[in-house]
Design a protein around this motif. Structure first.
Motif, PDB file in Angstrom:
ATOM      1  N   CYS A 236       0.830  -1.206   0.000  1.00 56.48           N
ATOM      2  CA  CYS A 236       0.000   0.000   0.000  1.00 56.48           C
ATOM      3  C   CYS A 236       0.866   1.259   0.000  1.00 56.48           C
ATOM      4  O   CYS A 236       0.519   2.264  -0.640  1.00 56.48           O
ATOM      5  CB  CYS A 236      -0.949  -0.010   1.194  1.00 56.48           C
ATOM      6  N   GLN A 237       1.989   1.221   0.693  1.00 47.82           N
ATOM      7  CA  GLN A 237       2.905   2.354   0.641  1.00 47.82           C
ATOM      8  C   GLN A 237       3.493   2.513  -0.760  1.00 47.82           C
ATOM      9  O   GLN A 237       3.648   3.631  -1.259  1.00 47.82           O
ATOM     10  CB  GLN A 237       4.034   2.156   1.656  1.00 47.82           C
ATOM     11  N   LEU A 238       3.800   1.387  -1.391  1.00 47.29           N
ATOM     12  CA  LEU A 238       4.331   1.440  -2.751  1.00 47.29           C
ATOM     13  C   LEU A 238       3.291   1.999  -3.724  1.00 47.29           C
ATOM     14  O   LEU A 238       3.645   2.662  -4.704  1.00 47.29           O
ATOM     15  CB  LEU A 238       4.776   0.040  -3.203  1.00 47.29           C
ATOM     16  N   SER A 239       2.013   1.735  -3.453  1.00 47.83           N
ATOM     17  CA  SER A 239       0.967   2.308  -4.295  1.00 47.83           C
ATOM     18  C   SER A 239       0.995   3.830  -4.228  1.00 47.83           C
ATOM     19  O   SER A 239       0.791   4.514  -5.244  1.00 47.83           O
ATOM     20  CB  SER A 239      -0.414   1.797  -3.858  1.00 47.83           C
ATOM     21  N   ILE A 240       1.239   4.359  -3.047  1.00 48.10           N
ATOM     22  CA  ILE A 240       1.344   5.815  -2.907  1.00 48.10           C
ATOM     23  C   ILE A 240       2.543   6.329  -3.703  1.00 48.10           C
ATOM     24  O   ILE A 240       2.449   7.321  -4.432  1.00 48.10           O
ATOM     25  CB  ILE A 240       1.466   6.208  -1.427  1.00 48.10           C
ATOM     26  N   LEU A 241       3.669   5.639  -3.596  1.00 44.28           N
ATOM     27  CA  LEU A 241       4.867   6.059  -4.328  1.00 44.28           C
ATOM     28  C   LEU A 241       4.664   5.944  -5.837  1.00 44.28           C
ATOM     29  O   LEU A 241       5.247   6.702  -6.608  1.00 44.28           O
ATOM     30  CB  LEU A 241       6.066   5.215  -3.894  1.00 44.28           C
ATOM     31  N   ASN A 242       3.831   5.004  -6.264  1.00 46.81           N
ATOM     32  CA  ASN A 242       3.564   4.825  -7.690  1.00 46.81           C
ATOM     33  C   ASN A 242       2.686   5.932  -8.277  1.00 46.81           C
ATOM     34  O   ASN A 242       2.434   5.941  -9.483  1.00 46.81           O
ATOM     35  CB  ASN A 242       2.899   3.470  -7.942  1.00 46.81           C
ATOM     36  N   LEU A 243       2.233   6.852  -7.451  1.00 45.35           N
ATOM     37  CA  LEU A 243       1.470   7.986  -7.972  1.00 45.35           C
ATOM     38  C   LEU A 243       2.329   8.866  -8.878  1.00 45.35           C
ATOM     39  O   LEU A 243       1.841   9.521  -9.794  1.00 45.35           O
ATOM     40  CB  LEU A 243       0.930   8.832  -6.813  1.00 45.35           C
ATOM     41  N   GLU A 244       3.625   8.909  -8.624  1.00 43.39           N
ATOM     42  CA  GLU A 244       4.589   9.656  -9.426  1.00 43.39           C
ATOM     43  C   GLU A 244       4.196  11.134  -9.574  1.00 43.39           C
ATOM     44  O   GLU A 244       4.388  11.922  -8.673  1.00 43.39           O
ATOM     45  CB  GLU A 244       4.786   8.972 -10.787  1.00 43.39           C
ATOM     46  N   ASP A 245       3.619  11.546 -10.715  1.00 48.25           N
ATOM     47  CA  ASP A 245       3.317  12.964 -10.933  1.00 48.25           C
ATOM     48  C   ASP A 245       2.366  13.508  -9.878  1.00 48.25           C
ATOM     49  O   ASP A 245       2.539  14.622  -9.376  1.00 48.25           O
ATOM     50  CB  ASP A 245       2.710  13.170 -12.324  1.00 48.25           C
ATOM     51  N   GLU A 246       1.340  12.701  -9.545  1.00 46.19           N
ATOM     52  CA  GLU A 246       0.376  13.141  -8.529  1.00 46.19           C
ATOM     53  C   GLU A 246       1.048  13.319  -7.173  1.00 46.19           C
ATOM     54  O   GLU A 246       0.680  14.173  -6.378  1.00 46.19           O
ATOM     55  CB  GLU A 246      -0.785  12.156  -8.419  1.00 46.19           C
ATOM     56  N   LEU A 247       2.058  12.493  -6.911  1.00 42.90           N
ATOM     57  CA  LEU A 247       2.766  12.566  -5.633  1.00 42.90           C
ATOM     58  C   LEU A 247       3.513  13.888  -5.513  1.00 42.90           C
ATOM     59  O   LEU A 247       3.594  14.476  -4.430  1.00 42.90           O
ATOM     60  CB  LEU A 247       3.734  11.394  -5.492  1.00 42.90           C
ATOM     61  N   LEU A 248       4.043  14.389  -6.626  1.00 40.13           N
ATOM     62  CA  LEU A 248       4.734  15.678  -6.607  1.00 40.13           C
ATOM     63  C   LEU A 248       3.757  16.798  -6.259  1.00 40.13           C
ATOM     64  O   LEU A 248       4.073  17.701  -5.479  1.00 40.13           O
ATOM     65  CB  LEU A 248       5.388  15.940  -7.966  1.00 40.13           C
ATOM     66  N   ASP A 249       2.556  16.745  -6.841  1.00 39.22           N
ATOM     67  CA  ASP A 249       1.532  17.748  -6.514  1.00 39.22           C
ATOM     68  C   ASP A 249       1.105  17.624  -5.052  1.00 39.22           C
ATOM     69  O   ASP A 249       0.885  18.625  -4.368  1.00 39.22           O
ATOM     70  CB  ASP A 249       0.312  17.583  -7.426  1.00 39.22           C
ATOM     71  N   LEU A 250       0.993  16.371  -4.592  1.00 37.64           N
ATOM     72  CA  LEU A 250       0.594  16.123  -3.218  1.00 37.64           C
ATOM     73  C   LEU A 250       1.624  16.685  -2.239  1.00 37.64           C
ATOM     74  O   LEU A 250       1.273  17.271  -1.205  1.00 37.64           O
ATOM     75  CB  LEU A 250       0.420  14.618  -3.003  1.00 37.64           C
ATOM     76  N   ALA A 251       2.887  16.514  -2.585  1.00 38.44           N
ATOM     77  CA  ALA A 251       3.959  16.995  -1.711  1.00 38.44           C
ATOM     78  C   ALA A 251       3.951  18.508  -1.580  1.00 38.44           C
ATOM     79  O   ALA A 251       4.463  19.062  -0.596  1.00 38.44           O
ATOM     80  CB  ALA A 251       5.308  16.515  -2.238  1.00 38.44           C
ATOM     81  N   GLN A 252       3.374  19.199  -2.562  1.00 39.96           N
ATOM     82  CA  GLN A 252       3.275  20.651  -2.487  1.00 39.96           C
ATOM     83  C   GLN A 252       2.070  21.112  -1.675  1.00 39.96           C
ATOM     84  O   GLN A 252       2.041  22.227  -1.161  1.00 39.96           O
ATOM     85  CB  GLN A 252       3.194  21.235  -3.905  1.00 39.96           C
ATOM     86  N   ALA A 253       1.076  20.215  -1.552  1.00 44.28           N
ATOM     87  CA  ALA A 253      -0.158  20.584  -0.845  1.00 44.28           C
ATOM     88  C   ALA A 253      -0.113  20.227   0.633  1.00 44.28           C
ATOM     89  O   ALA A 253      -0.815  20.839   1.438  1.00 44.28           O
ATOM     90  CB  ALA A 253      -1.359  19.903  -1.500  1.00 44.28           C
ATOM     91  N   VAL A 254       0.675  19.224   0.990  1.00 47.78           N
ATOM     92  CA  VAL A 254       0.765  18.787   2.386  1.00 47.78           C
ATOM     93  C   VAL A 254       2.231  18.665   2.788  1.00 47.78           C
ATOM     94  O   VAL A 254       3.129  18.607   1.942  1.00 47.78           O
ATOM     95  CB  VAL A 254       0.057  17.428   2.603  1.00 47.78           C
ATOM     96  N   ASP A 255       2.447  18.603   4.071  1.00 50.86           N
ATOM     97  CA  ASP A 255       3.787  18.393   4.623  1.00 50.86           C
ATOM     98  C   ASP A 255       3.931  16.908   4.965  1.00 50.86           C
ATOM     99  O   ASP A 255       3.342  16.437   5.936  1.00 50.86           O
ATOM    100  CB  ASP A 255       3.975  19.257   5.869  1.00 50.86           C
ATOM    101  N   ILE A 256       4.646  16.161   4.126  1.00 54.08           N
ATOM    102  CA  ILE A 256       4.857  14.731   4.388  1.00 54.08           C
ATOM    103  C   ILE A 256       5.922  14.629   5.476  1.00 54.08           C
ATOM    104  O   ILE A 256       7.124  14.636   5.223  1.00 54.08           O
ATOM    105  CB  ILE A 256       5.268  13.987   3.109  1.00 54.08           C
ATOM    106  N   ALA A 257       5.455  14.544   6.705  1.00 59.58           N
ATOM    107  CA  ALA A 257       6.342  14.672   7.860  1.00 59.58           C
ATOM    108  C   ALA A 257       6.965  13.356   8.294  1.00 59.58           C
ATOM    109  O   ALA A 257       8.022  13.346   8.931  1.00 59.58           O
ATOM    110  CB  ALA A 257       5.564  15.286   9.029  1.00 59.58           C
ATOM    111  N   PHE A 258       6.289  12.235   7.961  1.00 54.07           N
ATOM    112  CA  PHE A 258       6.807  10.926   8.389  1.00 54.07           C
ATOM    113  C   PHE A 258       6.395   9.901   7.330  1.00 54.07           C
ATOM    114  O   PHE A 258       5.208   9.621   7.165  1.00 54.07           O
ATOM    115  CB  PHE A 258       6.231  10.548   9.755  1.00 54.07           C
ATOM    116  N   PHE A 259       7.376   9.365   6.598  1.00 51.18           N
ATOM    117  CA  PHE A 259       7.115   8.370   5.561  1.00 51.18           C
ATOM    118  C   PHE A 259       8.434   7.658   5.280  1.00 51.18           C
ATOM    119  O   PHE A 259       9.134   7.966   4.330  1.00 51.18           O
ATOM    120  CB  PHE A 259       6.566   9.053   4.305  1.00 51.18           C
ATOM    121  N   LEU A 260       8.786   6.697   6.129  1.00 49.81           N
ATOM    122  CA  LEU A 260      10.100   6.073   6.065  1.00 49.81           C
ATOM    123  C   LEU A 260      10.335   5.299   4.776  1.00 49.81           C
ATOM    124  O   LEU A 260      11.480   5.078   4.394  1.00 49.81           O
ATOM    125  CB  LEU A 260      10.288   5.144   7.273  1.00 49.81           C
ATOM    126  N   GLU A 261       9.268   4.875   4.116  1.00 52.10           N
ATOM    127  CA  GLU A 261       9.416   4.185   2.841  1.00 52.10           C
ATOM    128  C   GLU A 261       9.933   5.130   1.756  1.00 52.10           C
ATOM    129  O   GLU A 261      10.546   4.696   0.791  1.00 52.10           O
ATOM    130  CB  GLU A 261       8.066   3.592   2.404  1.00 52.10           C
TER     131      GLU A 261
END
Length: 260
Positions: free
Chosen positions: A17-42
């Motif tokens: 499930c964590q890998l599914s989040i990482l597989n967002l790729e482009d969407e993940l970049l947009d997400l990282a700008q909207a929220v503060d990913i404070a803890f995600f060891l993967e």
């Protein structure tokens, strides 16, 4: 206004499930700008202290340490999301719930006396208050985006609740149950995968868990008439989503009926 702080945690699981989040790729970049990913060891070694606004928690509770840790996470989290089948229904490790832990431990380990594990593998909801459950093995990555977007926009997430059967009809996929007599859990399984298995000519095996309005009695009756070997329906329901209440109760009823 500060960005919401997001934490992603792992318990007993495969990391899918964590890998599914990482597989967002482009969407993940947009997400990282909207929220503060404070803890995600993967994804990163940087850890920012809590409290956190959102916690996405993958995995089931299978050890005493995990039972303590999920309580700590709950205390420092405003909105806790159970991520995937392990977190919502115990996952594949919950298969031990239908057997005897000691028997399994002695069969697998040379020194099981060193194991520190709970008798059962259970979903997060059996230990703490869960604000939202996202089913799937793995979770649908776009549903994760919808949940976080809804939190940012202060609205209810728009998540589908229909069964896999509707996806097959929308995709123009021939029903494997009707056309080929292949047992399929699609009529009782929550949507989320896009009906991948029926599209490949095999029956759904319920990886997104029971649909909210699943008619389990009718489903079981239909599947039993199509069994290719005795007990096939029971085994389908006792798979890695088998500890989900609707599937578990249906399988228990079948077992009781067979023993009566």
């Amino acid at each position: 206004m500060s960005q919401p702080k997001v934490a992603v945690y792992k318990f007993s699981s495969c990391d899918g499930c964590q890998l599914s989040i990482l597989n967002l790729e482009d969407e993940l970049l947009d997400l990282a700008q909207a929220v503060d990913i404070a803890f995600f060891l993967e994804a990163r070694s940087l850890v920012k202290p809590g409290p956190y606004d959102i916690a996405l928690v993958e995995g089931s509770i299978s050890t005493p340490h995990e039972a303590e840790r999920i309580q700590e996470i709950r205390r420092e989290t405003g909105y806790l999301v159970a991520l995937g089948i392990c977190a919502t229904a115990g996952g594949i490790q919950s298969l031990r719930n239908f057997s005897h832990l000691d028997d399994l431990a002695w069969a697998v380990y040379e020194h099981p006396e060193y194991l520190q594990t709970l008798e059962t593998s259970t979903p997060l909801s059996e230990h703490v208050k869960v604000d939202l459950e996202l089913w799937g093995c793995p979770v649908n990555k776009y549903q994760v985006v919808e949940v976080i977007s809804a939190f940012i926009q202060n609205r209810k997430p728009n998540l589908p609740t229909h069964s896999v059967c509707l996806d097959c009809k929308r995709n123009g996929t021939t029903c494997v149950l009707v056309a080929q007599g292949i047992p399929c859990l699609g009529p009782a399984t929550r949507t989320g995968c896009g009906a991948l298995c029926p599209a490949s000519g095999r029956g759904c095996y319920g990886c997104f868990g029971p649909a909210p309005c699943a008619e389990m009695d009718a489903m079981v009756t239909t599947l039993q008439m199509l069994e290719r070997y005795p007990g096939e329906t029971y085994h389908l329901l006792r798979s890695f989503t088998g500890y989900a209440p609707a599937f578990r109760q249906a399988a228990d009823a079948m077992k009781s009926e067979a023993n009566s």
